[in-house]
Scaffold this motif. Structure first.
Motif, mmCIF file in Angstrom:
data_model
loop_
_atom_site.group_PDB
_atom_site.id
_atom_site.type_symbol
_atom_site.label_atom_id
_atom_site.label_comp_id
_atom_site.label_asym_id
_atom_site.label_seq_id
_atom_site.Cartn_x
_atom_site.Cartn_y
_atom_site.Cartn_z
ATOM 1 N N GLY A 4 3.084 15.774 -3.594
ATOM 2 C CA GLY A 4 3.207 14.880 -4.741
ATOM 3 C C GLY A 4 3.613 13.482 -4.338
ATOM 4 N N ASP A 5 4.330 13.367 -3.231
ATOM 5 C CA ASP A 5 4.777 12.064 -2.764
ATOM 6 C C ASP A 5 3.647 11.228 -2.175
ATOM 7 N N PHE A 6 2.568 11.853 -1.740
ATOM 8 C CA PHE A 6 1.467 11.131 -1.118
ATOM 9 C C PHE A 6 0.748 10.206 -2.084
ATOM 10 N N SER A 7 0.803 10.491 -3.366
ATOM 11 C CA SER A 7 0.096 9.641 -4.338
ATOM 12 C C SER A 7 0.647 8.219 -4.333
ATOM 13 N N GLY A 8 1.902 8.057 -3.962
ATOM 14 C CA GLY A 8 2.478 6.717 -3.868
ATOM 15 C C GLY A 8 1.918 5.915 -2.703
ATOM 16 N N LEU A 9 1.299 6.600 -1.749
ATOM 17 C CA LEU A 9 0.711 5.933 -0.587
ATOM 18 C C LEU A 9 -0.738 5.526 -0.807
ATOM 19 N N LEU A 10 -1.327 5.974 -1.919
ATOM 20 C CA LEU A 10 -2.740 5.680 -2.189
ATOM 21 C C LEU A 10 -3.068 4.184 -2.219
ATOM 22 N N PRO A 11 -2.245 3.326 -2.861
ATOM 23 C CA PRO A 11 -2.596 1.899 -2.863
ATOM 24 C C PRO A 11 -2.666 1.289 -1.463
ATOM 25 N N VAL A 12 -1.770 1.697 -0.582
ATOM 26 C CA VAL A 12 -1.780 1.174 0.788
ATOM 27 C C VAL A 12 -3.020 1.660 1.523
ATOM 28 N N LEU A 13 -3.335 2.948 1.369
ATOM 29 C CA LEU A 13 -4.515 3.502 2.024
ATOM 30 C C LEU A 13 -5.789 2.849 1.490
ATOM 31 N N PHE A 15 -6.067 -0.155 0.318
ATOM 32 C CA PHE A 15 -6.134 -1.496 0.890
ATOM 33 C C PHE A 15 -6.630 -1.437 2.336
ATOM 34 N N ASN A 16 -6.060 -0.532 3.135
ATOM 35 C CA ASN A 16 -6.455 -0.418 4.533
ATOM 36 C C ASN A 16 -7.935 -0.084 4.684
ATOM 37 N N LEU A 17 -8.451 0.732 3.774
ATOM 38 C CA LEU A 17 -9.854 1.132 3.824
ATOM 39 C C LEU A 17 -10.771 0.158 3.097
ATOM 40 N N ARG A 18 -10.191 -0.938 2.605
ATOM 41 C CA ARG A 18 -10.940 -1.976 1.868
ATOM 42 C C ARG A 18 -11.664 -1.384 0.666
ATOM 43 N N GLU A 19 -10.997 -0.431 0.020
ATOM 44 C CA GLU A 19 -11.541 0.197 -1.180
ATOM 45 C C GLU A 19 -11.407 -0.719 -2.392
ATOM 46 N N THR A 20 -10.527 -1.707 -2.315
ATOM 47 C CA THR A 20 -10.305 -2.596 -3.455
ATOM 48 C C THR A 20 -11.010 -3.931 -3.307
ATOM 49 N N SER A 21 -11.689 -4.148 -2.172
ATOM 50 C CA SER A 21 -12.350 -5.438 -1.936
ATOM 51 C C SER A 21 -13.584 -5.565 -2.810
ATOM 52 N N GLU A 22 -13.614 -6.630 -3.578
ATOM 53 C CA GLU A 22 -14.765 -6.893 -4.435
ATOM 54 C C GLU A 22 -15.902 -7.524 -3.642
ATOM 55 N N GLY A 23 -15.558 -8.320 -2.631
ATOM 56 C CA GLY A 23 -16.568 -9.096 -1.953
ATOM 57 C C GLY A 23 -17.172 -8.452 -0.720
ATOM 58 N N CYS A 24 -16.850 -7.204 -0.432
ATOM 59 C CA CYS A 24 -17.394 -6.558 0.754
ATOM 60 C C CYS A 24 -18.874 -6.266 0.550
ATOM 61 N N GLU A 35 -10.253 12.642 -2.011
ATOM 62 C CA GLU A 35 -10.552 12.474 -0.591
ATOM 63 C C GLU A 35 -9.441 11.698 0.126
ATOM 64 N N LEU A 36 -8.917 10.689 -0.548
ATOM 65 C CA LEU A 36 -7.817 9.919 0.039
ATOM 66 C C LEU A 36 -6.574 10.793 0.218
ATOM 67 N N LEU A 37 -6.265 11.606 -0.790
ATOM 68 C CA LEU A 37 -5.125 12.517 -0.681
ATOM 69 C C LEU A 37 -5.339 13.551 0.420
ATOM 70 N N LEU A 38 -6.582 14.000 0.581
ATOM 71 C CA LEU A 38 -6.894 14.945 1.655
ATOM 72 C C LEU A 38 -6.639 14.314 3.022
ATOM 73 N N LEU A 39 -7.036 13.060 3.198
ATOM 74 C CA LEU A 39 -6.755 12.353 4.453
ATOM 75 C C LEU A 39 -5.246 12.244 4.691
ATOM 76 N N LEU A 40 -4.508 11.904 3.635
ATOM 77 C CA LEU A 40 -3.059 11.773 3.776
ATOM 78 C C LEU A 40 -2.402 13.114 4.093
ATOM 79 N N VAL A 47 -0.022 6.932 7.026
ATOM 80 C CA VAL A 47 -1.059 6.071 6.450
ATOM 81 C C VAL A 47 -1.934 5.471 7.544
ATOM 82 N N ASN A 48 -1.342 5.104 8.674
ATOM 83 C CA ASN A 48 -2.143 4.513 9.747
ATOM 84 C C ASN A 48 -3.156 5.513 10.305
ATOM 85 N N ALA A 49 -2.743 6.758 10.506
ATOM 86 C CA ALA A 49 -3.663 7.776 11.015
ATOM 87 C C ALA A 49 -4.756 8.080 9.989
ATOM 88 N N ALA A 50 -4.386 8.156 8.711
ATOM 89 C CA ALA A 50 -5.367 8.390 7.652
ATOM 90 C C ALA A 50 -6.329 7.209 7.552
#
Length: 101
Positions: A4-13, A15-24, A35-40, A47-50
Motif C-alpha cells: 500500500g505504501d508503494f502508491s505514494g512512489l508512483l508520481p516519482v516513478l 516522472f522518471n519514466l517521462r510518463e507525464t511529459s506532454e512534449g515527448c 504496471e508501475l506498481l508491479l515494477l515497484l 524507485v531507481n531500480a524500477a
C-alpha cells in the motif's frame, strides 16, 4: 515498505519514466498504474531500480517503416540515455588468487 505504501512512489516513478511529459515525441505506450506498481513491488520500492527497468522496457526498438519508404525513427537512444541515470553501480571485490584455490 508494504504494498500500500508503494502508491505514494508512483508520481516519482512516472516522472522518471517521462510518463507525464506532454512534449515527448517518442511513440511508446504509457505504463498503467498496475504496471508501475508491479515494477515497484518487484524492486521492493526501490524507485531507481524500477525506473531503470521501466526505461529499458521503453527502449525496445519501435521504429516504423511504411510501404512508401518513409521510416519513423525509434526513441531507443533517448530511453537508454535516461536509463543510464538510474543504472545501479556494480562494484565487486576481486578474490585474491590464494583464496580461489
Amino acid at each position: 515498505m508494504q504494498d500500500g505504501d508503494f502508491s505514494g512512489l508512483l508520481p516519482v516513478l512516472r516522472f522518471n519514466l517521462r510518463e507525464t511529459s506532454e512534449g515527448c515525441d517518442c511513440a511508446c505506450a504509457a505504463f498503467s498504474d498496475e504496471e508501475l506498481l508491479l515494477l515497484l513491488r518487484k524492486h521492493d520500492g526501490n524507485v531507481n531500480a524500477a525506473s531503470y527497468e521501466g526505461l529499458l522496457i521503453k527502449a525496445k526498438c519501435d521504429s516504423l517503416r511504411l510501404p512508401g519508404g518513409l521510416e519513423l525513427p525509434d526513441g531507443r537512444n533517448y530511453w537508454l540515455a535516461l536509463a543510464r541515470l538510474y543504472r545501479p553501480a556494480v562494484c565487486r571485490n576481486i578474490s585474491r588468487a590464494e583464496e580461489v584455490f
